[in-house]
Design a protein around this motif. Structure first.
Motif, PDB file in Angstrom:
ATOM      1  N   GLY A   1       4.881  -4.077   5.740  1.00  0.00           N
ATOM      2  CA  GLY A   1       6.198  -4.548   6.197  1.00  0.00           C
ATOM      3  C   GLY A   1       6.110  -5.825   7.022  1.00  0.00           C
ATOM      4  O   GLY A   1       7.133  -6.408   7.384  1.00  0.00           O
ATOM      5  N   GLN A   2       4.898  -6.250   7.331  1.00  0.00           N
ATOM      6  CA  GLN A   2       4.727  -7.467   8.133  1.00  0.00           C
ATOM      7  C   GLN A   2       4.747  -8.700   7.228  1.00  0.00           C
ATOM      8  O   GLN A   2       3.771  -9.443   7.116  1.00  0.00           O
ATOM      9  N   THR A   3       5.894  -8.878   6.573  1.00  0.00           N
ATOM     10  CA  THR A   3       6.063 -10.015   5.675  1.00  0.00           C
ATOM     11  C   THR A   3       6.057 -11.322   6.466  1.00  0.00           C
ATOM     12  O   THR A   3       6.259 -11.312   7.689  1.00  0.00           O
ATOM     13  N   GLN A   4       5.826 -12.399   5.769  1.00  0.00           N
ATOM     14  CA  GLN A   4       5.843 -13.716   6.425  1.00  0.00           C
ATOM     15  C   GLN A   4       6.840 -14.602   5.698  1.00  0.00           C
ATOM     16  O   GLN A   4       6.576 -15.059   4.583  1.00  0.00           O
ATOM     17  N   LYS A   5       7.974 -14.830   6.335  1.00  0.00           N
ATOM     18  CA  LYS A   5       9.006 -15.694   5.771  1.00  0.00           C
ATOM     19  C   LYS A   5       8.622 -17.147   6.077  1.00  0.00           C
ATOM     20  O   LYS A   5       8.438 -17.511   7.248  1.00  0.00           O
ATOM     21  N   VAL A   6       8.491 -17.931   5.035  1.00  0.00           N
ATOM     22  CA  VAL A   6       7.992 -19.299   5.200  1.00  0.00           C
ATOM     23  C   VAL A   6       9.125 -20.260   5.583  1.00  0.00           C
ATOM     24  O   VAL A   6      10.053 -20.470   4.806  1.00  0.00           O
ATOM     25  N   LEU A   7       9.031 -20.821   6.776  1.00  0.00           N
ATOM     26  CA  LEU A   7      10.032 -21.793   7.208  1.00  0.00           C
ATOM     27  C   LEU A   7       9.604 -23.212   6.838  1.00  0.00           C
ATOM     28  O   LEU A   7      10.430 -24.089   6.647  1.00  0.00           O
TER      29      LEU A   7
ATOM     30  N   GLY B   1       9.563 -17.872  -1.061  1.00  0.00           N
ATOM     31  CA  GLY B   1       9.724 -18.123   0.372  1.00  0.00           C
ATOM     32  C   GLY B   1       8.999 -17.087   1.226  1.00  0.00           C
ATOM     33  O   GLY B   1       9.203 -17.013   2.444  1.00  0.00           O
ATOM     34  N   LEU B   2       8.148 -16.300   0.581  1.00  0.00           N
ATOM     35  CA  LEU B   2       7.344 -15.299   1.310  1.00  0.00           C
ATOM     36  C   LEU B   2       5.869 -15.599   1.046  1.00  0.00           C
ATOM     37  O   LEU B   2       5.489 -15.895  -0.097  1.00  0.00           O
ATOM     38  N   ALA B   3       5.048 -15.519   2.097  1.00  0.00           N
ATOM     39  CA  ALA B   3       3.632 -15.873   1.956  1.00  0.00           C
ATOM     40  C   ALA B   3       2.899 -14.936   1.001  1.00  0.00           C
ATOM     41  O   ALA B   3       2.974 -13.712   1.145  1.00  0.00           O
TER      42      ALA B   3
END
Lengths: 129, 129
Positions: free
Chosen positions: A74-80, A54-56
């Motif tokens: 730290g600039q994670t991308q949580k995939v919605l 669920g993370l890019a």
């Protein structure tokens, strides 16, 4: 339209089409605003990891390595949401960005911070984003 | 960062980077909503024509030909802004769509009308767009 094209375009089977280099282009957008943050590439493993965690995850063509976005910054991308286009040769992520919300390595929110001006020169976005 | 990278990323010179096939990826968005409509490719001529006419032109990889979007369908794309990303290997168009406002050849507004569902199957957008 051939039966095969019909299945790709109108079917529910996820069958991403990787190119000759084993890559698929990915457009990443901010879920809340639809703003395009960046364009990157995924190989099969990056796509799998993105779905699984669920993370890019992307494939860095310059470093030739798998890369979890935000790993160091730290600039994670949580995939919605993960979308695919009609012929399944492009994916689109709708994400929520962690950290300070910036996706571009230059310190800006979006990589598309310049537009072509009337004089043929690039003009920076006023908000620096 | 090298001087060359700095100029590409922080300069005002538009220097699009075409790939080994002479193409650059283009993300096309609806100007009013930021919604991603499609992903396509441009060669140098398509990019030139887009800038010159203010109407989106692409390179069709399957037909191997220059293609003015909406040529036959009337769904032209009037370019309100042309952006480029940090390393100048992707462009982004902000457009106003003519005709019935649809960008996808399947008759939908956006090519990204399916999202990956929890069960691993693609789920169509409820609004058909």
């Amino acid at each position: 339209m051939s039966q095969a094209s019909k299945e790709v375009e109108e079917g529910s089977v996820f069958a991403p089409k990787f190119d000759a280099n084993g890559l698929i282009v990915c457009v990443t957008t901010e879920a809340a605003t639809h703003e395009v943050l960046m364009v990157a590439y995924m190989n099969e493993l990056a796509l799998e990891k993105t779905i699984e965690t669920g993370l890019a995850h992307y494939w860095s063509r310059s470093r030739r390595s798998l890369w979890r976005k935000g790993e160091t910054s730290g600039q994670t991308q949580k995939v919605l949401a993960l979308r695919v286009d009609c012929d399944q040769d492009a994916v689109l992520l709708e994400v929520e960005v962690g950290g300070d919300g910036k996706a571009c390595h230059t310190g800006r929110k979006s990589c598309f911070y310049r537009a072509l001006g009337d004089e043929g020169a690039l003009v920076f976005s006023a908000d620096g984003a």
